[in-house]
Design a protein around this motif. Structure first.
Motif, PDB file in Angstrom:
ATOM      1  N   MET A  17       0.834  -1.106  -0.075  1.00 45.98           N
ATOM      2  CA  MET A  17       0.064  -0.100   0.064  1.00 45.98           C
ATOM      3  C   MET A  17       0.717   1.074   0.066  1.00 45.98           C
ATOM      4  O   MET A  17       1.798   1.412   1.006  1.00 45.98           O
ATOM      5  CB  MET A  17      -1.033  -0.193   1.245  1.00 45.98           C
ATOM      6  N   LYS A  18       0.619   2.112  -1.055  1.00 51.68           N
ATOM      7  CA  LYS A  18       1.031   3.444  -1.026  1.00 51.68           C
ATOM      8  C   LYS A  18       0.300   4.287  -0.331  1.00 51.68           C
ATOM      9  O   LYS A  18      -0.805   4.432  -0.480  1.00 51.68           O
ATOM     10  CB  LYS A  18       1.508   3.792  -2.520  1.00 51.68           C
ATOM     11  N   ARG A  19       1.178   5.136   0.716  1.00 54.26           N
ATOM     12  CA  ARG A  19       0.406   6.034   1.472  1.00 54.26           C
ATOM     13  C   ARG A  19       0.884   7.528   1.087  1.00 54.26           C
ATOM     14  O   ARG A  19       1.937   7.873   1.239  1.00 54.26           O
ATOM     15  CB  ARG A  19       0.646   6.012   3.059  1.00 54.26           C
ATOM     16  N   ARG A  56      -6.348   6.838  -7.120  1.00 54.33           N
ATOM     17  CA  ARG A  56      -7.015   5.657  -6.660  1.00 54.33           C
ATOM     18  C   ARG A  56      -7.476   4.748  -7.696  1.00 54.33           C
ATOM     19  O   ARG A  56      -7.500   3.548  -7.692  1.00 54.33           O
ATOM     20  CB  ARG A  56      -7.949   6.009  -5.409  1.00 54.33           C
ATOM     21  N   ASP A  88      -4.551   3.182  -9.233  1.00 60.39           N
ATOM     22  CA  ASP A  88      -4.035   2.250  -8.685  1.00 60.39           C
ATOM     23  C   ASP A  88      -4.494   2.067  -7.326  1.00 60.39           C
ATOM     24  O   ASP A  88      -4.460   2.771  -6.430  1.00 60.39           O
ATOM     25  CB  ASP A  88      -2.481   2.621  -8.460  1.00 60.39           C
ATOM     26  N   PRO A  89      -5.412   1.067  -7.320  1.00 65.26           N
ATOM     27  CA  PRO A  89      -6.128   0.814  -6.120  1.00 65.26           C
ATOM     28  C   PRO A  89      -5.419   0.587  -4.744  1.00 65.26           C
ATOM     29  O   PRO A  89      -5.654   0.628  -3.564  1.00 65.26           O
ATOM     30  CB  PRO A  89      -7.026  -0.540  -6.197  1.00 65.26           C
ATOM     31  N   ASP A  90      -4.107   0.374  -4.954  1.00 71.92           N
ATOM     32  CA  ASP A  90      -3.164   0.204  -3.849  1.00 71.92           C
ATOM     33  C   ASP A  90      -2.628   1.462  -3.286  1.00 71.92           C
ATOM     34  O   ASP A  90      -1.840   1.763  -2.259  1.00 71.92           O
ATOM     35  CB  ASP A  90      -1.935  -0.510  -4.414  1.00 71.92           C
ATOM     36  N   CYS A  91      -3.062   2.661  -3.995  1.00 74.51           N
ATOM     37  CA  CYS A  91      -2.705   3.821  -3.462  1.00 74.51           C
ATOM     38  C   CYS A  91      -3.704   4.480  -2.236  1.00 74.51           C
ATOM     39  O   CYS A  91      -5.022   4.584  -2.669  1.00 74.51           O
ATOM     40  CB  CYS A  91      -2.965   4.968  -4.696  1.00 74.51           C
ATOM     41  N   ASP A  92      -3.411   4.973  -1.318  1.00 75.13           N
ATOM     42  CA  ASP A  92      -4.132   5.256  -0.266  1.00 75.13           C
ATOM     43  C   ASP A  92      -3.813   7.052  -0.075  1.00 75.13           C
ATOM     44  O   ASP A  92      -2.825   7.144   0.412  1.00 75.13           O
ATOM     45  CB  ASP A  92      -3.792   4.595   1.036  1.00 75.13           C
ATOM     46  N   GLU A 147       6.724   6.158  -6.889  1.00 76.30           N
ATOM     47  CA  GLU A 147       7.328   4.883  -6.892  1.00 76.30           C
ATOM     48  C   GLU A 147       8.944   5.181  -6.942  1.00 76.30           C
ATOM     49  O   GLU A 147       9.673   4.498  -6.271  1.00 76.30           O
ATOM     50  CB  GLU A 147       6.817   4.139  -7.860  1.00 76.30           C
TER      51      GLU A 147
END
Ligand code: GLC
Length: 481
Positions: A1-3, A32, A35-39, A472
């Motif tokens: 997860m990227k915050r 988001r 990339d759903p992994d982006c919070d 990234e």
């Protein structure tokens, strides 16, 4: 997860005074989606201008005290989830109950408090981001605090920072006497923010941030030259290795003529009939004659010099001398407000001037207009040309900054999506408008151009990816400085 934490002084739909609010209100959701992994979360001030509707939906998370130099003051934190994105609001009525966002005698202190809170609240929120992404001078101190005063603190040391310049004209310049007293910056860090004898917060953030971006690739090049840099070119030249430009996008759901409830009729490039209803309705509302075959030109802009008002003034009588109608919406410097007021008085059957900032009316004007004029002297990105395109108003723009990166001239090999000109002069603007109005009289070609312009992809898709790639890269160990 990227915050990721965005720090910004405005965001739609809560509070905005210009394009920054559009960007902060739409980019996080686009990231988001990409990339759903982006919070991605956003923190901004809790202004009193935020509507009761939104206030009543906010959750109070906690309150605490925040210190800024010798002051220690109440700070509440509220939150709301909008389009899947968490927005945090920093509450302190002394600073943010002013009836407006900016222009107060103590803006430096107000936004210093906001930045200090954004940094100090992270452990209380329980959210230590990988990246703090600060926007414009009002958020610049978060970058300076994080890099120069918090690096040794647990949780803070690994945070990377990105600073985005939305407009280099506004740099956050203050007298050196408030360095320690208001900003709480120790004397040892004075050099970081010192510029021409003053404190310059944008300069400090440029030096401290891990990456600096601006809102179009062309503007990223332009601000390296004195003509565009408002004094900061030599600083940017030193740090140009970390400077890049990423073009803004627009929220294609909010700006969608086929769904927009604020329009008298909906339309799309496949079913364009409603656009004529929008045009006739606006003309009637403004008391202008409805005349088929006459193009409606529009300008929606702050009425200030860098938006190109001087050449509009030069060209206005020639433009209005043709068989056209013109509507101007915006407010700004008194001299331009007066000029457009007089123009409307001189040409009562052709020109209307509305001196105000009105989001809903602006959408009805985009929908009604055939041609959209945006001849900026400089333009970091510009969103109006993209919104106009989406609503089928063909843009006429000067080739600068984001206007150059988003609009190509009709005569461009392979065809363009508007009309452009380069030299900053009323004559060139007038010629470009004349080329547009000439094509307008050839309805087949014109309709084809309108269809093409409406289909053009100004979404966030590409740019959201570019931001994520940049984050990234910053988080890759071998790229760490
Ligand atoms: C500023 C710039 C404008 C840009 C906007 C959003 O308002 O003047 O060109 O589109 O910020 O980045």
């Amino acid at each position: 997860m990227k915050r990721i934490l965005f720090v910004a002084s405005e965001a739609l739909p809560f509070a905005a005074s210009g394009g920054l609010g559009d960007v902060i209100g739409s980019l996080p959701a686009a990231m988001r989606e990409s990339d759903p992994d982006c919070d991605v979360r956003v923190i901004m001030p809790l202004y009193d201008t935020i509507s009761d509707g939104y206030r009543s939906k906010m959750k109070k998370l906690f309150d605490t005290r925040i210190s800024l130099a010798w002051r220690e003051q109440y700070c509440g934190l509220f939150s709301i989830v909008e389009n899947g994105v968490t927005f945090y609001f920093v509450d302190n009525e002394y600073y943010f109950r002013r009836g407006r966002l900016y222009g107060e005698y103590d803006d430096g202190e107000r936004f210093a408090f906001f930045c200090k809170a954004a940094v100090d609240l992270l452990p209380l929120i329980g959210f230590f981001p990988d990246i703090v992404h600060a926007h414009d001078w009002q958020a610049a101190l978060t970058v300076i605090y994080l890099k120069r005063m918090y690096g040794w603190k647990a949780g803070y040391s690994g945070i990377k920072t990105v600073f985005t310049i939305h407009n280099i004209q506004y740099q956050g310049v203050f007298g050196m006497n408030i360095l320690g007293d208001v900003f709480g910056i120790p004397e040892s860090q004075r050099k970081i923010v010192e510029f021409s004898g003053d404190i310059n917060l944008m300069k400090g953030a440029i030096i401290c941030a891990d990456a600096v971006t601006t809102v179009s690739p062309t503007y990223a090049k332009e601000i390296l030259s004195p003509q565009y840099s408002h004094g900061l070119h030599s600083v940017l030249e030193l740090y140009k290795g970390k400077l890049s430009g990423i073009l803004n996008g627009i929220d294609r759901v909010y700006y969608n003529p086929s769904r927009d409830r604020e329009l008298p009729a909906n339309y799309s490039y496949r079913a364009p009939a409603g656009k004529k209803i929008c045009k006739d309705t606006l003309l009637e509302m403004l008391g202008l004659p409805v005349r088929d075959g006459v193009p409606l030109l529009a300008m929606i802009s702050r009425l200030v010099s860098h938006k190109g008002m001087d050449i509009v003034r030069e060209a206005a009588y020639d433009i209005v001398g043709g068989d056209v109608q013109l509507v101007v919406l915006g407010k700004g410097d008194a001299e331009y407000e007066r000029f457009f007021g007089e123009l409307a008085e001189r040409f009562p059957a052709k020109v209307r001037t509305l001196i105000k900032y009105d989001k809903s009316l602006s959408k009805r004007i985009y929908a009604a207009a055939d041609i959209f004029i945006m001849p900026s002297l400089s333009e970091p990105c510009g969103l109006a040309q993209m919104i106009a395109s989406r609503y089928g108003a063909v843009p006429v723009v000067r080739e600068t900054g984001g206007l150059y990166d988003s609009i190509r001239d009709y005569g461009w090999p392979g065809g363009g999506n508007g009309f452009t000109f380069a030299p900053y002069s009323g004559r060139e603007l007038c010629r470009a408008v004349e080329r547009a109005t000439a094509l307008y009289s050839d309805s087949e070609r014109w309709n084809a151009l309108v269809g093409k312009v409406m289909r053009y992809d100004f979404s966030w898709k590409k740019s959201a990816k570019l931001y994520i790639q940049m984050y990234e890269r910053l988080n890759t160990p071998n790229e760490q400085s």
